[in-house]
Motif scaffolding. Structure first.
Motif, PDB file in Angstrom:
ATOM      1  N   TYR A 151       1.141   6.469  -6.931  1.00 39.86           N
ATOM      2  CA  TYR A 151      -0.006   7.231  -7.394  1.00 39.86           C
ATOM      3  C   TYR A 151      -0.253   8.774  -6.660  1.00 39.86           C
ATOM      4  CZ  TYR A 151      -1.425   3.111  -9.974  1.00 39.86           C
ATOM      5  OH  TYR A 151      -1.618   2.073 -10.904  1.00 39.86           O
ATOM      6  N   LYS A 152       0.985   8.995  -6.058  1.00 42.48           N
ATOM      7  CA  LYS A 152       0.920  10.393  -5.330  1.00 42.48           C
ATOM      8  C   LYS A 152       0.222  11.517  -6.136  1.00 42.48           C
ATOM      9  CE  LYS A 152       3.744  13.225  -2.205  1.00 42.48           C
ATOM     10  NZ  LYS A 152       5.095  13.262  -1.822  1.00 42.48           N
TER      11      LYS A 152
ATOM     12  N   SER B 126       0.864   4.224  -2.846  1.00 46.21           N
ATOM     13  CA  SER B 126       0.686   5.660  -2.633  1.00 46.21           C
ATOM     14  C   SER B 126       1.798   6.365  -3.089  1.00 46.21           C
ATOM     15  CB  SER B 126       0.837   5.868  -1.043  1.00 46.21           C
ATOM     16  OG  SER B 126       1.903   5.689  -0.534  1.00 46.21           O
TER      17      SER B 126
ATOM     18  N   ARG C   9      -7.891  14.569  -5.547  1.00 48.71           N
ATOM     19  CA  ARG C   9      -8.571  15.459  -4.361  1.00 48.71           C
ATOM     20  C   ARG C   9      -8.748  16.756  -4.766  1.00 48.71           C
ATOM     21  NH1 ARG C   9      -4.270  13.598  -0.202  1.00 48.71           N
ATOM     22  NH2 ARG C   9      -3.431  15.707  -1.137  1.00 48.71           N
TER      23      ARG C   9
ATOM     24  N   TRP D 227      -3.450  11.003  -7.091  1.00 47.44           N
ATOM     25  CA  TRP D 227      -4.417  11.095  -6.005  1.00 47.44           C
ATOM     26  C   TRP D 227      -4.514  12.337  -5.648  1.00 47.44           C
ATOM     27  CZ3 TRP D 227      -8.065   9.091  -3.300  1.00 47.44           C
ATOM     28  CH2 TRP D 227      -8.140   9.473  -1.994  1.00 47.44           C
ATOM     29  N   TRP D 228      -3.223  13.262  -5.557  1.00 46.97           N
ATOM     30  CA  TRP D 228      -3.299  14.664  -5.304  1.00 46.97           C
ATOM     31  C   TRP D 228      -4.431  15.304  -6.299  1.00 46.97           C
ATOM     32  CZ3 TRP D 228      -2.084  19.472  -6.750  1.00 46.97           C
ATOM     33  CH2 TRP D 228      -2.238  20.374  -5.943  1.00 46.97           C
TER      34      TRP D 228
ATOM     35  N   VAL E 232       0.934  -1.134   0.020  1.00 48.93           N
ATOM     36  CA  VAL E 232      -0.131   0.139   0.175  1.00 48.93           C
ATOM     37  C   VAL E 232       0.813   1.171   0.019  1.00 48.93           C
ATOM     38  CG1 VAL E 232      -1.545   1.353   1.440  1.00 48.93           C
ATOM     39  CG2 VAL E 232      -2.104  -1.029   1.124  1.00 48.93           C
ATOM     40  N   GLU E 233       1.923   1.169   0.590  1.00 48.60           N
ATOM     41  CA  GLU E 233       2.957   2.507   0.748  1.00 48.60           C
ATOM     42  C   GLU E 233       3.631   2.469  -0.508  1.00 48.60           C
ATOM     43  OE1 GLU E 233       5.300   5.657   1.891  1.00 48.60           O
ATOM     44  OE2 GLU E 233       3.562   4.700   2.938  1.00 48.60           O
TER      45      GLU E 233
END
Length: 159
Positions: free
Chosen positions: A75-76, A72, A83, A79-80, A68-69
């Motif tokens: 896909y940082k 993350s 959001r 994802w940002w 998961v890390e």
């Protein structure tokens, strides 16, 4: 006597603006630095599984946490951006005013004033300006600024 400086413009908070903001704001790191935490978690999980002989569910949980890390990190940016595009400010117009006192941004949702005396640092990239003040950083895209406005901001922050 100097004439007061006044610059007005507007821009839209769209995906391109947010992508440019992210790309300029996030510091560049090597792949090893990015995935360091995921690698440490994976090593600890494998050691728990093979060497220590603890509960296998706990060991697999740590290995899954490493995955998961890693996701993350990978896909940082996506994802940002996602959001930001879900925020109420997305796709709205922002009016930007630069004068002798500071930088004012006005939109339907947020009105803010950044005084030049509060700015502690200015970092300039090819596409934008990052102004550090108090405990946060504000980003202004050069896309909507004139050369005169950019030089005015750099002169005011330097003085």
């Amino acid at each position: 006597m100097n004439t007061p400086f006044l610059f007005n413009t507007s821009f839209k908070l769209d995906k391109a603006h947010f992508a440019q903001c992210f790309d300029d704001s996030v510091p560049e790191r090597t792949t090893a630095q990015k995935y360091r935490n995921a690698a440490i978690l994976a090593i600890v999980g494998v050691l728990l599984l093979l060497v220590v002989g603890t509960n296998q569910y706990a060991a697999f949980f740590v290995v899954a946490l490493a995955a998961v890390e890693a996701l993350s990190v990978y896909y940082k940016r996506t994802w940002w951006l996602w959001r930001q595009m879900l925020s109420k400010a997305y796709n709205h117009k922002v009016d930007l005013t630069i004068d002798d006192e500071g930088i004012t941004t006005q939109s339907f949702h947020v009105n803010s004033q950044l005084n030049f005396v509060d700015v502690t640092d200015l970092k300039q990239s090819e596409t934008g300006l990052m102004l550090t003040h108090k405990a946060c950083v504000s980003y202004i895209s050069k896309h909507c600024l004139s050369e005169e406005a950019i030089s005015f901001i750099t002169d005011k922050v330097a003085s």
